[in-house]
Design a protein around this motif. Sequence first.
Motif, short mmCIF file in Angstrom:
data_model
loop_
_atom_site.label_atom_id
_atom_site.label_comp_id
_atom_site.label_asym_id
_atom_site.label_seq_id
_atom_site.Cartn_x
_atom_site.Cartn_y
_atom_site.Cartn_z
N ASP A 118 -12.93 -8.48 -22.01
CA ASP A 118 -12.01 -8.75 -21.79
C ASP A 118 -11.17 -8.32 -22.59
O ASP A 118 -9.79 -8.97 -23.72
N GLU A 119 -11.91 -8.33 -24.46
CA GLU A 119 -11.22 -7.59 -25.57
C GLU A 119 -11.06 -5.90 -25.73
O GLU A 119 -11.04 -5.67 -27.20
N THR A 120 -11.86 -5.60 -24.78
CA THR A 120 -11.79 -3.99 -24.86
C THR A 120 -10.09 -3.56 -24.96
O THR A 120 -9.75 -3.97 -23.67
N THR A 121 -9.97 -2.46 -26.04
CA THR A 121 -8.46 -2.26 -26.07
C THR A 121 -8.05 -1.08 -24.82
O THR A 121 -9.49 -0.37 -24.12
N ASP A 122 -7.24 -0.41 -24.15
CA ASP A 122 -6.32 0.44 -24.17
C ASP A 122 -7.50 1.30 -25.04
O ASP A 122 -7.18 2.83 -24.63
N GLU A 123 -6.90 1.96 -25.62
CA GLU A 123 -6.90 2.06 -27.18
C GLU A 123 -8.50 3.39 -26.90
O GLU A 123 -9.00 4.06 -27.35
N ASP A 124 -9.13 2.02 -27.07
CA ASP A 124 -10.57 2.25 -26.71
C ASP A 124 -11.36 2.59 -25.40
O ASP A 124 -11.82 3.90 -25.52
N VAL A 125 -10.54 2.42 -24.63
CA VAL A 125 -10.94 3.29 -23.01
C VAL A 125 -10.54 4.29 -23.05
O VAL A 125 -11.08 5.63 -22.41
N ASP A 126 -9.05 4.50 -23.42
CA ASP A 126 -8.66 6.11 -23.26
C ASP A 126 -9.85 7.22 -24.47
O ASP A 126 -10.00 7.73 -23.78
N LEU A 127 -10.00 6.71 -25.75
CA LEU A 127 -11.49 7.30 -26.65
C LEU A 127 -12.49 7.54 -25.97
O LEU A 127 -13.27 8.81 -25.46
N GLN A 128 -13.36 6.39 -24.77
CA GLN A 128 -13.73 6.72 -24.05
C GLN A 128 -13.87 7.48 -22.99
O GLN A 128 -14.77 8.73 -22.88
N PHE A 129 -12.64 7.54 -22.53
CA PHE A 129 -12.26 9.01 -21.31
C PHE A 129 -12.29 10.14 -21.72
O PHE A 129 -12.48 10.79 -21.41
N ALA A 130 -11.67 10.11 -23.03
CA ALA A 130 -11.23 11.47 -23.89
C ALA A 130 -12.86 12.35 -24.48
O ALA A 130 -12.79 13.48 -24.07
N VAL A 131 -13.20 11.91 -24.63
CA VAL A 131 -14.84 11.96 -25.33
C VAL A 131 -15.51 11.75 -24.55
O VAL A 131 -16.44 13.17 -24.12
N GLY A 135 -14.14 15.11 -21.97
CA GLY A 135 -15.08 15.88 -23.62
C GLY A 135 -16.01 16.96 -22.55
O GLY A 135 -16.07 18.29 -22.51
N HIS A 136 -16.87 15.90 -21.87
CA HIS A 136 -18.13 16.51 -21.60
C HIS A 136 -17.68 17.45 -20.00
O HIS A 136 -18.43 18.46 -19.73
N TRP A 137 -16.98 16.82 -19.23
CA TRP A 137 -16.72 17.83 -18.09
C TRP A 137 -16.66 19.26 -18.74
O TRP A 137 -16.69 19.79 -17.83
N ARG A 138 -14.77 18.56 -19.32
CA ARG A 138 -14.65 20.66 -20.05
C ARG A 138 -15.56 21.02 -19.90
O ARG A 138 -15.58 22.39 -19.97
N ALA A 139 -16.09 20.79 -21.30
CA ALA A 139 -17.89 21.70 -21.54
C ALA A 139 -18.43 21.98 -20.54
O ALA A 139 -18.98 23.62 -20.82
N MET A 140 -18.54 20.76 -19.97
CA MET A 140 -20.15 22.18 -18.83
C MET A 140 -18.99 23.49 -17.96
O MET A 140 -20.14 23.94 -18.11
#
Length: 268
Positions: A118-131, A135-140
Motif C-alpha cells: 500500500d506504499e508502492t507508488t504508481d511510478e514504481d509499478v510503471d518502472l517494473q512493468f516497463a523493464v 522489456g523482456h517481452w520485446r527483447a525475446m
Amino acid sequence: MTNTDISTTASTTPTGPAGLLLDRVVLVTGASRGIGEAAARLFAAEGARVVLAARQTDALDVIVADIRRDGGTADAVPLDLADPASIAGAIAAVDRLHGRLDGAFNNGAAIQTPGPLDETTDEDVDLQFAVNFRGHWRAMVAEAALMRRSGGGAIVNTSSIGSRRANPALPAYGAMKRALNSITETAAVTWAPQGIRVNGLTPGGTATRMIDEWEAASPGIRAQIDASIPLGRMAEPEEVAQAACWLLSDRASAVTGAIVPVDGGAGA
C-alpha cells in the motif's frame, strides 16, 4: 559512448579447451555488473562471442577490454530495456556485428523502492512493468526473430525467487517477475517447433550491488537473507551465471519451458 556508438573487434577464439558455448553469438543484457557481468565473462571463457548490453556503457567498455585482453571476443552496445526503440537498436547491432544470434541471457532488471504494497507508488509499478516485463517481452521477440534466420537458438531470462511466493517487501518487483515466468513458459511452447528453447532462472539471494542497495535502504536484510537459505549463504554471481551457461548450451538440448531455481534451497 553515445547511444549510437558500437564497440567492435575482429572475432577471435579464446585459447584453451573448447567450451560449452564455442563460437556461439550470445547477447547478455544487464551486463555492466553483478550476474550479467559474471555471465559475460564466463560465456566468453566458454568460447562465446559475447555482446554486452546495458545503460552503463562505460562499465561495459571496461569488461569488454578485459575479455579481449584474455583472448575472447566481446562487443558492447547500449540498451535501455524501458525503451522499445533501444531494444530494437541493440538487436540490430548484434545483427550488424555477427549476422546471427545463437543465445540470449536476458538479465537486465530494475529494482523497486522496498516497501509494503500500500506504499508502492504508481511510478514504481510503471518502472517494473516497463523493464522487468515489457522489456523482456520485446527483447525475446526481437531475439527470436534473429535466431530463426539461422535455425534456432536458446534464451534464458533472469527472474527471481521473489516470483515464486508472496513478496511483501518488493510487491511490484515480485509481481512482474512472476509475469516474466509466465511469458517464458509461453515463449518456450510457442517457439519450440522453430528450434528456440526458452528457460528462466529464479536466483535467490545473490551477492550483488542490488543487495548492497537493499541493505542500505533496509539495514539487516542481508543477515535475514543469509539466515533464510539452507546452504547458509547467498550465491555468488558466477554461480548463477554457470546455470545460465548450461541452459544456453547443447548440454541442455532437451530443456525448455523450465524455471530453474538457483537459490541454495531457499525455495524448497
